[in-house]
Design a protein around this motif. Structure first.
Motif: not given
Length: 154
Positions: A46-53, A116-121
Motif C-alpha cells: 500500500p501507499a506510504i504516508v507520513g512526515y518526511a524525515k 526505528l519506526g519508519l514506514s518507507g523511503v
C-alpha cells in the motif's frame, strides 16, 4: 497525524492527491511532485504516508571527514530518524544523482529504519537486496544497483 486523514491518504493513489491539490489551489498546473521513473521495491504494497524525515547521502567518493566525525554523523542521523513525529518516512537525496552508484537502501538499512519506526523511503538514489528487504517497508528509489560504493551521510 490525525487518524482519519492518515486513513484517507493511504486509500488514494498519487494522481488523486495531485487532483485534490489542484482543486485546493483553484488552478491546474500543480507541479510539485517527484519527476522521473521510480523503482518500487514492492509495488503491491500500500501507499506510504507520513512526515518526511530528510537527509542527504553521497557514495562516489569516501567522506572527507575524519572517521570519528563520520561515525558521529551516522549516529546523529539514526537518532533523528527515530524521533517523532510518526508516521514518517525517510526522504533521502543522493547528491551523486544522476550518477548515483551507492545503495544505502539494502537489507541492513531497510531493517534498521523499519525498526526505528519508519514506514518507507523515497530517494533518487539506489536500492539493492530486493529479495531480502523487510515486508511492509516500501523503498521508492531512482534505480537498482549492486554496490554500496562509499555511501555516507552528508
Amino acid at each position: 497525524m490525525d487518524k482519519t486523514l492518515y486513513e484517507l491518504l493511504i486509500s488514494v493513489d498519487t494522481p488523486t492527491v495531485c487532483n485534490a491539490i489542484e482543486v485546493a489551489q483553484g488552478k491546474r498546473g500543480f507541479n510539485d511532485f517527484t519527476r522521473g521513473t521510480l523503482q518500487a521495491s514492492a509495488p503491491e504494497n500500500p501507499a506510504i504516508v507520513g512526515y518526511a524525515k530528510t537527509a542527504m547521502i553521497a557514495a562516489l567518493e569516501p567522506s572527507r571527514l575524519p572517521a570519528d566525525d563520520v561515525k558521529k554523523l551516522r549516529m546523529d542521523y539514526y537518532r533523528y530518524m527515530s524521533e517523532a513525529p510518526f508516521p514518517s518516512l525517510a526522504v533521502i537525496e543522493d547528491l551523486d544523482f544522476p550518477d548515483a552508484i551507492g545503495a544505502f537502501w539494502g537489507e541492513i538499512n531497510t531493517n534498521v529504519h523499519k525498526g526505528l519506526g519508519l514506514s518507507g523511503v523515497l530517494t533518487n538514489g539506489v536500492m539493492r537486496d530486493l529479495g531480502d528487504l523487510p515486508e511492509e517497508f516500501l523503498v521508492l528509489a531512482g534505480s537498482v544497483g549492486p554496490s554500496h560504493g562509499f555511501v555516507h551521510i552528508e
